[in-house]
Motif scaffolding. Structure first.
Motif, PDB file in Angstrom:
ATOM      1  N   TRP A  92       0.854  -1.202   0.000  1.00  0.00           N
ATOM      2  CA  TRP A  92       0.000   0.000   0.000  1.00  0.00           C
ATOM      3  C   TRP A  92       0.882   1.242   0.000  1.00  0.00           C
ATOM      4  O   TRP A  92       1.013   1.929   1.020  1.00  0.00           O
ATOM      5  CB  TRP A  92      -0.922   0.006   1.225  1.00  0.00           C
TER       6      TRP A  92
ATOM      7  N   ALA B 213      -0.729   4.696   1.192  1.00  0.00           N
ATOM      8  CA  ALA B 213      -1.398   4.773   2.499  1.00  0.00           C
ATOM      9  C   ALA B 213      -1.194   6.146   3.116  1.00  0.00           C
ATOM     10  O   ALA B 213      -0.147   6.777   2.956  1.00  0.00           O
ATOM     11  CB  ALA B 213      -0.865   3.685   3.433  1.00  0.00           C
ATOM     12  N   SER B 214      -2.207   6.630   3.834  1.00  0.00           N
ATOM     13  CA  SER B 214      -2.151   7.960   4.441  1.00  0.00           C
ATOM     14  C   SER B 214      -2.715   7.908   5.857  1.00  0.00           C
ATOM     15  O   SER B 214      -3.465   6.990   6.207  1.00  0.00           O
ATOM     16  CB  SER B 214      -2.944   8.976   3.604  1.00  0.00           C
TER      17      SER B 214
ATOM     18  N   LEU C 223      -5.790   5.341   9.812  1.00  0.00           N
ATOM     19  CA  LEU C 223      -4.893   4.881   8.747  1.00  0.00           C
ATOM     20  C   LEU C 223      -5.740   4.410   7.576  1.00  0.00           C
ATOM     21  O   LEU C 223      -6.567   3.505   7.716  1.00  0.00           O
ATOM     22  CB  LEU C 223      -3.998   3.743   9.252  1.00  0.00           C
ATOM     23  N   SER C 224      -5.544   5.008   6.427  1.00  0.00           N
ATOM     24  CA  SER C 224      -6.338   4.675   5.240  1.00  0.00           C
ATOM     25  C   SER C 224      -5.428   4.120   4.154  1.00  0.00           C
ATOM     26  O   SER C 224      -4.368   4.690   3.864  1.00  0.00           O
ATOM     27  CB  SER C 224      -7.065   5.923   4.722  1.00  0.00           C
ATOM     28  N   THR C 225      -5.838   3.007   3.582  1.00  0.00           N
ATOM     29  CA  THR C 225      -5.117   2.403   2.457  1.00  0.00           C
ATOM     30  C   THR C 225      -5.898   2.529   1.152  1.00  0.00           C
ATOM     31  O   THR C 225      -5.524   1.931   0.151  1.00  0.00           O
ATOM     32  CB  THR C 225      -4.829   0.913   2.735  1.00  0.00           C
TER      33      THR C 225
ATOM     34  N   SER D  36       5.585   8.705  -0.717  1.00  0.00           N
ATOM     35  CA  SER D  36       4.882   9.183   0.473  1.00  0.00           C
ATOM     36  C   SER D  36       5.122  10.661   0.715  1.00  0.00           C
ATOM     37  O   SER D  36       4.201  11.412   1.062  1.00  0.00           O
ATOM     38  CB  SER D  36       5.328   8.361   1.688  1.00  0.00           C
TER      39      SER D  36
END
Length: 309
Positions: A32, A35-36, A52-54, A196
């Motif tokens: 991922w 991911a953010s 945490l979002s993927t 990222s």
């Protein structure tokens, strides 16, 4: 981290701290990479909940990027030469160069897609053949033909892996990397870190955190559009006495048309891995196929000189 700059605030409001770490397993960023982390609103607790979002955000078309390893693919240079020789455009020189690069990009992407399917299939076949020959070697001595076949398969596998490593180095922009370094995990970590750091998960628009790609792009467009607005409709003229001026001969040099040698020297002085614009082609591609582009660049600079005069 989006949603806020800090995750904790003391009761008196004079102490702020940030806790934005999430415990993940090895290989998380490889699976991922987009991911953010988002800091949610603080309600009952003095800490902001961390989400945490993927789920990847769709910001539209992924920009094209040229990789130097493509120049080593069999048939790639012949493809570019064939496409350039069959290209025709009747219009301004700048538009002709733009359309030519766009047309090349679309055809190269289609060719690479088919080439990847072919190469991946051959890669798997040769890898399985190596394993089959090595199993046979455990039972009996291999013949000369089988040994040569195994060596050819190994050479093909190593060449494909080398080109993949070239792409990884170019993605990571690790200019200090040594040729032949097999520490691929290092390059992938650098690539994921670059992705990222350069990714924008959202913006604070009118005091509200927004992660909608459409609204984010509109906010960026409005911001930069305001930066280039002319603040003064009429500017005062510059009138100064006794200014040093150019002679007629010096002034004529400034407006002379660019020569092909000047254009080539300017291009050859640029770093090959850098792209000159959003079309994604770097200078190494242009240098490699200079015979196919020198006429287009000469027409472009000639039209530029005519417009300037």
């Amino acid at each position: 981290m989006g949603g806020g700059s800090f995750t904790y605030i003391s009761d008196h409001g004079d102490k702020l701290s940030k806790l934005d770490r999430v415990l993940v397993c090895m290989g998380f960023m490889e699976r991922w990479p987009t991911a953010s982390v988002l800091a949610l609103n603080r309600d009952a607790s003095d800490h902001r909940p961390i989400l945490l979002s993927t789920i990847p955000s769709d910001y539209g078309h992924i920009p094209f990027r040229f990789f130097n390893s493509w120049l080593e693919l069999p048939g790639f240079s012949d493809l570019v030469k064939h496409l350039c020789q069959n290209f025709f455009f009747n219009g301004p020189a700048d538009m002709a160069l733009l359309v030519k690069l766009r047309w090349l990009k679309n055809n190269i992407k289609a060719w690479l897609k088919a080439e990847k399917v072919r190469s991946d299939g051959e890669y798997s076949v040769k890898k399985n053949r190596i394993q089959s020959l090595e199993r046979e070697a455990e039972l009996r001595p291999l013949g000369d033909g089988e040994l040569n076949e195994r060596a050819e398969c190994i050479s093909f596998i190593m060449e494909v892996d080398r080109r993949k490593q070239m792409d990884a180095k170019q993605k990571s922009r690790s200019r200090w990397a040594l040729e032949g370094d097999e520490n691929s995990a290092f390059y992938h970590n650098v690539i994921n870190a670059n992705i990222s750091n350069n990714r924008i998960n959202g913006l604070i628009v009118n005091g509200v955190w927004c992660s909608n790609p459409v609204l984010v792009k509109e906010s960026f467009f409005d911001f930069f559009a305001n930066q280039f607005v002319e603040p003064m409709n009429a500017r005062p003229a510059v009138i100064c006495q006794n200014l040093v001026s150019l002679s007629d001969a010096e002034a004529n040099i400034l407006v002379e048309p660019f020569s092909l040698m000047e254009i080539k020297e300017a291009i050859w002085s640029c770093v090959g891995d850098r792209a000159p614009g959003p079309d994604g082609f770097n200078f190494k591609f242009i240098k490699k196929h200079w015979d196919m582009f020198q006429g287009d660049f000469l027409k472009f600079f000639k039209s530029f000189t005519l417009v300037g005069t």
